[in-house]
Design a protein around this motif. Structure first.
Motif, PDB file in Angstrom:
ATOM      1  N   GLN A  36       0.502  -0.534  12.240  1.00 11.70           N
ATOM      2  CA  GLN A  36      -0.035  -0.746  10.314  1.00 11.70           C
ATOM      3  C   GLN A  36      -0.150  -2.920   9.340  1.00 11.70           C
ATOM      4  N   HIS A  37       0.114  -3.131  10.808  1.00 11.58           N
ATOM      5  CA  HIS A  37       0.362  -4.383  11.038  1.00 11.58           C
ATOM      6  C   HIS A  37      -1.191  -5.040  11.758  1.00 11.58           C
ATOM      7  N   TYR A  38      -2.347  -5.489  12.380  1.00 11.09           N
ATOM      8  CA  TYR A  38      -3.768  -5.536  13.021  1.00 11.09           C
ATOM      9  C   TYR A  38      -3.550  -7.137  13.121  1.00 11.09           C
ATOM     10  N   ASP A  39      -3.984  -7.812  12.315  1.00 10.41           N
ATOM     11  CA  ASP A  39      -4.320  -9.092  11.577  1.00 10.41           C
ATOM     12  C   ASP A  39      -3.506  -9.660  13.005  1.00 10.41           C
ATOM     13  N   ASN A  96       6.301   2.002   6.043  1.00  7.15           N
ATOM     14  CA  ASN A  96       5.690   3.780   6.334  1.00  7.15           C
ATOM     15  C   ASN A  96       5.742   3.510   7.737  1.00  7.15           C
ATOM     16  N   GLU A 128       9.563   0.715  -0.677  1.00  8.68           N
ATOM     17  CA  GLU A 128       9.752   0.198   0.952  1.00  8.68           C
ATOM     18  C   GLU A 128      11.196   1.328   0.379  1.00  8.68           C
ATOM     19  N   HIS A 203       4.581 -11.592  -0.817  1.00 11.92           N
ATOM     20  CA  HIS A 203       3.773 -10.150  -0.535  1.00 11.92           C
ATOM     21  C   HIS A 203       4.222  -8.948  -0.697  1.00 11.92           C
ATOM     22  N   HIS A 233       0.378 -14.117   3.195  1.00 15.00           N
ATOM     23  CA  HIS A 233       0.121 -12.359   3.873  1.00 15.00           C
ATOM     24  C   HIS A 233      -1.629 -11.986   2.760  1.00 15.00           C
ATOM     25  N   ARG A 235      -2.254  -9.386   2.240  1.00 15.83           N
ATOM     26  CA  ARG A 235      -2.560  -8.849   0.980  1.00 15.83           C
ATOM     27  C   ARG A 235      -2.218  -9.968  -0.585  1.00 15.83           C
TER      28      ARG A 235
HETATM   29  C1  UD1 Z   1       4.577  -4.269   4.650  1.00 13.62           C
HETATM   30  C2  UD1 Z   1       5.694  -2.812   4.221  1.00 13.62           C
HETATM   31  C3  UD1 Z   1       6.887  -3.798   3.724  1.00 13.62           C
HETATM   32  C4  UD1 Z   1       6.597  -4.768   4.585  1.00 13.62           C
HETATM   33  C5  UD1 Z   1       5.669  -6.121   5.141  1.00 13.62           C
HETATM   34  C6  UD1 Z   1       5.471  -6.868   5.603  1.00 13.62           C
HETATM   35  C7  UD1 Z   1       5.101  -0.783   3.594  1.00 13.62           C
HETATM   36  C8  UD1 Z   1       5.150   0.032   2.554  1.00 13.62           C
HETATM   37  N1  UD1 Z   1       5.507  -2.010   3.155  1.00 13.62           N
HETATM   38  O1  UD1 Z   1       4.044  -4.831   3.008  1.00 13.62           O
HETATM   39  O2  UD1 Z   1       7.995  -3.688   3.509  1.00 13.62           O
HETATM   40  O3  UD1 Z   1       7.561  -6.408   3.385  1.00 13.62           O
HETATM   41  O4  UD1 Z   1       5.115  -4.957   5.531  1.00 13.62           O
HETATM   42  O5  UD1 Z   1       5.459  -8.071   5.892  1.00 13.62           O
HETATM   43  O6  UD1 Z   1       5.713  -0.259   4.966  1.00 13.62           O
HETATM   44  N2  UD1 Z   1      -3.552  -6.265   5.270  1.00 13.62           N
HETATM   45  C9  UD1 Z   1      -4.591  -6.845   6.114  1.00 13.62           C
HETATM   46  N3  UD1 Z   1      -4.274  -7.567   7.400  1.00 13.62           N
HETATM   47  C10 UD1 Z   1      -2.957  -6.998   8.494  1.00 13.62           C
HETATM   48  C11 UD1 Z   1      -2.199  -6.116   7.524  1.00 13.62           C
HETATM   49  C12 UD1 Z   1      -2.648  -5.738   6.501  1.00 13.62           C
HETATM   50  O7  UD1 Z   1      -5.233  -7.462   5.803  1.00 13.62           O
HETATM   51  O8  UD1 Z   1      -2.882  -6.791   9.613  1.00 13.62           O
HETATM   52  C13 UD1 Z   1      -3.645  -6.180   4.041  1.00 13.62           C
HETATM   53  C14 UD1 Z   1      -4.477  -4.869   4.284  1.00 13.62           C
HETATM   54  O9  UD1 Z   1      -5.584  -5.403   3.056  1.00 13.62           O
HETATM   55  C15 UD1 Z   1      -3.616  -3.825   3.503  1.00 13.62           C
HETATM   56  C16 UD1 Z   1      -2.263  -4.772   2.946  1.00 13.62           C
HETATM   57  O10 UD1 Z   1      -2.876  -6.261   3.643  1.00 13.62           O
HETATM   58  O11 UD1 Z   1      -4.255  -2.918   2.842  1.00 13.62           O
HETATM   59  C17 UD1 Z   1      -1.443  -4.102   2.341  1.00 13.62           C
HETATM   60  O12 UD1 Z   1      -1.040  -3.925   4.113  1.00 13.62           O
HETATM   61  P1  UD1 Z   1       0.188  -2.623   4.308  1.00 13.62           P
HETATM   62  O13 UD1 Z   1       0.763  -2.686   5.344  1.00 13.62           O
HETATM   63  O14 UD1 Z   1      -0.471  -1.203   3.360  1.00 13.62           O
HETATM   64  O15 UD1 Z   1       2.047  -3.219   3.822  1.00 13.62           O
HETATM   65  P2  UD1 Z   1       2.680  -4.704   2.851  1.00 13.62           P
HETATM   66  O16 UD1 Z   1       2.197  -5.077   1.850  1.00 13.62           O
HETATM   67  O17 UD1 Z   1       2.087  -5.236   4.768  1.00 13.62           O
END
Ligand code: UD1
Ligand code: UDP
Length: 353
Positions: A36-39, A96, A128, A203, A233, A235
């Protein structure tokens, strides 16, 4: 026991760290990273800094709509669980990745352990909140940080067994606090040599998906006359660009890349105050005696508000500005979230699960 731990987002790497330590030697743990997080600064850095076992699987799911992201995680996790046949599946928090892991474990009849159960914001518009409620009702074992969380779970009539352990994030923080102050050079790199700065993180979907709220936050933060350090963040950075707010924000605030856990703890420890919409940061601030201003309309960590260490200000410019101008450090602090020994309790509970 054969334990499959599912993580995917920044706070989950930190929560899994003390639990993995406590499981080591007692249980056979396999870590799955959903991707889900990859950066690198949202993911790799935590595996490098903390001794969490290297994930045996990285599902590489990445970003997407909630349905797309959660659905793809479920499909991949189903194959992993088929291959690994775990006795116990652990999920953390409310992302998620948590929900996907919970659904697949429940359908496969693996024993599902939810760490950080029983938290509620009462705001059903938060993604969440859906994830927490669904996961708590699917879990066989619910690890609750507080008595209040236990009461919430009982009132909702969850089917699993409930254990109160304290907060595993407190364990994580205690492990790294000294190391953070020895090793982190970030404050001096940023030219900050005193505690006269505010740390801020933003975020939450409710703030980043709404231009007015994000603009109110930027203006509120920019109103103080000491530096405001914002590890951003991705986002939020994207949202600021999209709304045409980035240039102004970048002029008025010290916007930096997201930082690793040691640097973050060191920044938080030294700050005059933190302004955040993060769940984790609200309680880390509390553990480190740093007053917190929460830029949300509600919080799951209500006891920090009740005892005066945290103030809810929403996303309103003047409320944020007033709260930042008046730094109150209460004279006393109750022990709200256990004693920093939550993870060994989790390992014990798992042994009996
Ligand atoms: C997610 C969690 C949130 C948590 C947060 C911790 C859900 C619904 N949300 O939110 O509860 O508080 O992580 O930080 O699971 N993106 C990047 N690089 C990455 C990851 C994300 O650029 O490595 C950007 C993308 O544009 C992506 C956006 O961030 O669409 C949101 O990422 P996502 O994982 O959907 O949710 P978070 O806002 O990170
Ligand atoms: N954190 C970090 N670097 C940063 C910002 C936060 O290491 O640049 C850590 C912080 O110490 C806390 C966790 O990330 O442990 C909180 O994650 P986040 O705010 O993304 O998620 P939430 O807790 O709101 O789910």
């Amino acid at each position: 026991k054969r334990v499959l731990s599912i993580v995917g987002a920044r706070p989950q790497f930190i929560k899994a760290f003390p639990v993995s330590r406590a499981l080591d030697g007692e249980h056979q743990e396999t870590v799955v990273h959903t991707g889900q997080h990859y950066d690198a600064m949202l993911s790799d850095v935590f595996f490098e800094e903390l001794d969490i076992p290297e994930p045996a699987y990285n599902l590489g799911v990445g970003s997407g709509s909630h349905a797309d992201q959660t659905g793809r995680m479920m499909i991949e996790l189903d194959s992993v669980m088929a291959a690994e046949s775990p006795d116990v599946v652990i999920v953390y928090g409310d992302t998620n990745s948590t929900l996907a892991g919970a659904l697949v474990a429940a359908k496969r009849s693996a024993s599902l352990v939810h760490v950080e159960a029983g938290l509620r914001s009462g705001n059903r518009a938060m993604p969440e909140e859906h994830n927490r409620i669904a996961t708590d009702h699917l879990a066989d074992v619910l690890i609750a940080p507080t008595e209040r969380a236990v009461e919430t779970l009982r009132a909702e009539g969850v089917g699993g067994e409930v254990h109160e352990t304290g907060d595993v994030m407190y364990d994580a923080l205690l492990y790294v606090r000294n190391r953070a102050s020895e090793l982190s050079t970030l404050r001096s790199d940023l030219g900050i040599d005193s505690t006269e700065y505010v740390l801020a993180t933003i975020h939450r979907a409710g703030n980043t998906n709404d231009r007015d709220r994000l603009a109110g936050i930027v203006e509120g933060l920019a109103s103080v006359d000491i530096p405001v350090v914002v590890p951003i963040h991705p986002r939020t950075e994207q949202a600021l660009h999209e709304y045409g707010l980035f240039e102004t924000a970048n002029e008025q605030l010290t916007i930096i890349e997201p930082v690793g856990y040691l640097d973050f703890v060191h920044l938080l420890d030294g700050a005059a105050l933190v302004a955040t919409d993060s769940g984790g940061v609200q309680r880390e601030a509390f553990y480190l005696d740093t007053p917190c201003v929460t830029m949300r309309d509600e919080t799951e960590w209500v006891q920090t508000i009740d005892c005066g260490w945290n103030t809810l200000v929403g996303a309103d410019r003047s409320r944020i500005s007033r709260a930042l101008a008046r730094i109150d450090t209460p004279a006393t602090k109750p022990q709200l979230y256990g004693n920093g020994q939550a993870a060994p309790r989790v390992a014990e509970v798992i042994a009996d699960a």
